[in-house]
Design an enzyme around this catalytic site. Structure first.
Site, PDB file in Angstrom:
ATOM      1  CG  ASN A  94      -0.213   8.329  13.093  1.00  0.00           C
ATOM      2  OD1 ASN A  94       0.788   8.943  13.447  1.00  0.00           O
ATOM      3  ND2 ASN A  94      -0.638   8.350  11.847  1.00  0.00           N
ATOM      4  N   GLY A 143       0.337   8.193   0.084  1.00  0.00           N
ATOM      5  CA  GLY A 143       0.575   7.363  -1.093  1.00  0.00           C
ATOM      6  C   GLY A 143      -0.611   7.206  -2.021  1.00  0.00           C
ATOM      7  CB  THR A 144      -3.697   5.192  -1.890  1.00  0.00           C
ATOM      8  OG1 THR A 144      -4.193   5.564  -0.597  1.00  0.00           O
ATOM      9  CG2 THR A 144      -2.932   3.888  -1.790  1.00  0.00           C
ATOM     10  CB  CYS A 189       2.426   6.874   9.019  1.00  0.00           C
ATOM     11  SG  CYS A 189       1.759   5.570   7.970  1.00  0.00           S
ATOM     12  CD  GLU A 209       0.568  10.497   9.961  1.00  0.00           C
ATOM     13  OE1 GLU A 209      -0.568  10.158   9.608  1.00  0.00           O
ATOM     14  OE2 GLU A 209       1.553   9.727   9.969  1.00  0.00           O
TER      15      GLU A 209
END
Length: 823
Positions: free
Chosen positions: A292, A460-461, A294, A296
């Site tokens: 994917n 992050g968010t 990012c 992971e």
């Protein structure tokens, strides 16, 4: 959010946390975290049998209150009745055919359509482009030559830029190319000039290649597609096992190019694809080729990642005291509920494509991980870059693994194992072989609900919105306090003062006391210490870990170059690095990083990516150059005067003082701003804003050259072919023609190279020094090679110019002298 409470560690909300919560996750009348959590709990509990729903809803809400944070797509869409997916990311297959399918893979434009639908519904997409035939290979059906995977990636990048994902979330993409693909060098250099802004890039590296690097051997670049005649005449040949060998390269030189690009531009990352497949629980049912966006989740074709994280900072008791500890019993209990919730997400979600639904139902992959590791270790009095910090992280991962696998076994007893479960082969997996014997025995007896259970994602968010900015995923804090730039709904940016949860809690408890030694940030440790943390945790994670090794801008390349080799030797599945650079800039800046402005000079723009290295000289006047250009459109011939003003900046580059020159302002005289030329004025102003901010001029001009209008091609300027013949250049619009001429001006000035790419800073300094001595490139007006014809005819099938007319009964092109039908 809760009021301050020193005993519980609750803190008042930060402004950025509230803004992120309201913009991304709180829907309708929701204003608080509790209301979002209640919606998620109710939506997932509704899928349970009626008698269990009330109890499940209560437990699901409790787990979130204790520290379980579902991934962003779940938080933003669950229970709202949207046709948006609850799944963050997917991997989509791409074949070599233009359309239809090829060897079971969807053709390029079929894959593009599938990816667009996936992003429209809210999912990010990863691809392996290795099936696409290399540049220069034969295309038998059209007797032509292939343009290669990098050219088709431009189409995917443009589609991602155009398609707005559900909930105003732009799509994210990961592009992977195998290291043995003949176009791998083009792929490595693809982002050197700031292209592919909607892609993360990773090279899929094999063990065979890494062994060739270790032993300084040559390495074959191969593909199933037949090479063109030029490649064959240069030694290309077919191997006995089928693939065509395009050429041999020295493995260490190819590896060095990857390392240099990663050091300079933070890409490509590296995926160790043989390690990914060797450790795959479903080694018997699938092949992993990509991840994917990012990294992971290594996933098969149409695979998805259904994610959630435990906020480790929420499980620390008696923080910053000698009695500080992590509540493992509560962590295990929350993890058990989290597995059940993520399993239900697979049934609750809307699937963009039927193939994704079928893939998920057959394997029921989920990815439970953690966030806040860096913050939690500081609260426990442990350094992230020390052995005791790594030992604690390994213990957390072990406890999480065992609790998650036990929960999935219990779910299998209740609801059944995943359909592709095969006890004998599943238990032969390398990762499964490391489970405690009791869990292995239970899997054989009862099966397991989910093929994979663990993944550590970037957070992050959701860290900002739901965890008071506890550190991101497995990462150490970037800085304890920093300024964060966030895009706003109108396309602008807003800057926030942001503090890490552990730092805020320590200040609440101890005021301005000196921070303990456990407070260590990403840029205060060696790159190898980042890697060692992943090495400590990876054996207990059945998919992968998204980890970015942050290093400071002045981190020595000699200390950096072997980092990925060490990662392979340590058995990692992949790695990414980030070093601040002029192409990418930075979303984050430490609060103490404010630039120092020389007396009498204007402050550098806040978002100037070179501000830490280069300060504007206090110049009385800018040095400007003007070029007259002529171009021809369907409406007739036109003349324009383009002016570019340049600024000189002093700084330090690779430990030495340098002076560089860069564009500062673009201008067209006011007497041209009539009628349709208003857009030219707007374009010049926007380019000037990019230039003054130290932004990527090369990329801005490249984007302008992609603009198309309905009036037909524009002829402007010329290029010299390899045989020395000067030929005219056609563009798709006036915007593109103007951009071409500005590009040529910057090439002749020495700011861009001959292909329109940004010249490295060291070379810029050298060229400026040569020009100041009269030896460097000087700007001279470029005149047309021949009179430019008025383009008001039909479109020529040969060159595309609007210059096709009937002459003596025949169709003739006034531009390229094509002769068509006669009579």
């Amino acid at each position: 959010m809760n009021a301050p409470d020193a005993a519980s560690g609750a803190l008042p909300a930060q402004e950025v946390s509230l803004d992120v919560l309201h913009e991304k996750y709180a829907k309708g009348d929701e204003r608080t975290i509790a209301e979002v959590q209640q919606r998620i709990a109710r939506a997932l509990a509704a899928l349970e049998p009626a008698p269990q729903r009330a109890d499940c809803e209560r437990r699901f809400l409790w787990a979130q209150q204790q520290g379980f944070i579902p991934a962003g797509r779940i938080a933003s869409a669950a229970g709202l009745g949207l046709r948006a997916t609850l799944i963050n990311c997917f991997v989509q297959p791409v074949g070599d055919a233009i359309s239809g399918s090829d060897d079971g893979l969807p053709g390029i434009y079929t894959a593009l359509s599938e990816a667009a639908e996936t992003m429209r519904r809210g999912g990010g997409v990863g691809y392996d482009f290795s099936a696409i035939r290399p540049f220069g290979s034969k295309v038998a059906g059209t007797a032509s030559r292939a343009s290669g995977p990098v050219s088709y990636m431009e189409v995917f990048d443009a589609s991602c830029r155009t398609v707005e994902s559900a909930g105003a979330r732009r799509g994210a993409q990961m592009g992977v190319l195998r290291v043995d693909h003949p176009d791998v060098e083009r792929f490595i250099a693809a982002k050197d000039t700031g292209r592919f802004t909607n892609f993360n890039l990773s090279v899929g590296v094999t063990d065979a290649f890494m062994r060739a690097v270790e032993h300084d051997e040559t390495f074959a670049l191969v593909h199933a597609a037949e090479p063109g005649d030029e490649i064959l005449s240069a030694g290309g040949h077919r191997r006995e096992d089928g693939p065509w060998v395009y050429r041999q390269v020295r493995a260490r030189e190819l590896w060095e190019s990857i390392m240099r690009s990663t050091y300079d531009h933070a890409e490509p990352g590296v995926l160790f694809i043989d390690r990914m497949n060797a450790e795959n629980n479903l080694w018997y049912a699938e092949e992993l080729r990509a991840t994917n966006p990012c990294g992971e989740q290594p996933l098969p074709a149409y695979g998805c990642c259904d994610l959630g994280s435990l906020n480790l900072a929420a499980f620390v008791d008696a923080a910053f005291t000698p009695e500080a500890s992590l509540d493992f019993a509560r962590l295990r209990e929350v993890a058990t509920v989290a597995v059940r919730m993520l399993d239900l997400v697979l049934d609750a979600t809307q699937w963009p494509l039927p193939q994704q639904a079928a893939e998920a139902r057959a394997k029921r992959r989920i990815g439970l991980g953690f966030l806040g590791l860096g913050s939690a270790l500081a609260m426990l009095g442990l350094r992230y870059d020390a052995d005791d910090g790594r030992a604690m992280a390994a213990r957390i991962a072990t406890e999480l693994r065992d609790a998650a696998y036990a929960a999935s076994i219990d779910l299998a007893r209740e609801k059944g194992a995943f359909p592709l479960f095969d006890a004998d082969r599943y238990l032969q997996g390398q990762f499964i072989g490391r489970l405690p014997q009791a869990l292995r025995d239970a899997i054989r007896a009862h099966g397991i609900r989910n093929s994979h259970l663990l993944s550590i994602a970037p957070t992050g968010t959701i860290s900002l919105a739901f965890a008071d900015n506890a550190s991101n995923g497995i990462e150490p804090p970037y800085s304890w306090t920093y300024r964060r730039k966030k895009r706003t709904a109108d396309g602008g940016t807003r800057s926030y003062e942001v503090s890490d949860h552990a730092w805020r809690l320590y200040r609440q408890l101890h005021g301005d006391a000196e921070l303990p030694a456990s407070f260590v940030t990403a840029l205060e440790m060696r790159a190898l210490d980042h890697l060692r943390m992943v090495e400590a945790v990876q054996p207990f994670i059945d998919t992968a870990i998204s980890k970015t090794v942050n290093v400071p801008e002045d981190y020595p390349y000699d200390d950096f170059r072997d980092l990925y080799l060490e990662a392979w030797r340590a058995g990692l599945k992949g790695l990414a690095t980030y070093r601040p650079n002029a192409v990418l800039g930075s979303v984050l800046s430490r609060a103490d990083d404010a630039p120092v402005t020389p007396a009498g000079a204007s402050p550098a723009p806040d978002d100037d990516p070179l501000r830490k290295r280069f300060e504007h000289r206090p110049l009385g006047e800018l040095e400007s150059v003007t070029s007259k250009i002529e171009y021809s459109t369907q409406e007739g011939r036109k003349t324009a005067y383009l002016t570019v003003s340049f600024l000189r900046a002093d700084g330090v580059w690779e430990s030495r003082p340098v002076t560089v020159e860069r564009p500062f302002e673009f201008f067209m005289p006011a007497n041209q701003r009539t009628g349709g030329h208003q857009w030219i004025t707007a374009s010049m102003r926007l380019l000037s804003m990019v230039a003054r901010a130290g932004g990527p001029i090369a990329r801005a001009l490249a984007d302008m050259r992609e603009v198309v209008w309905e009036k037909g091609p524009v002829r402007c300027g010329h290029i010299t072919r390899e045989d020395g013949v000067r030929v005219p250049v056609y563009h798709d619009s006036e915007v593109a023609a103007i951009a071409f001429m500005l590009q040529r001006m910057l090439i002749r000035r020495g700011f861009l190279d001959e292909q329109g790419n940004q010249v490295p800073v060291g070379e810029l300094a050298l060229r400026l020094g040569q020009r100041m001595q009269g030896a460097g490139p000087q700007l001279q007006a470029e005149t047309p090679a021949e009179p430019l014809p008025v383009m008001n005819g039909a479109k020529c099938p040969e060159c595309g110019a609007l210059a096709l007319r009937k002459v003596d009964g025949c169709s003739r092109c006034a531009s390229c002298h094509y002769v068509g039908e006669c009579g």
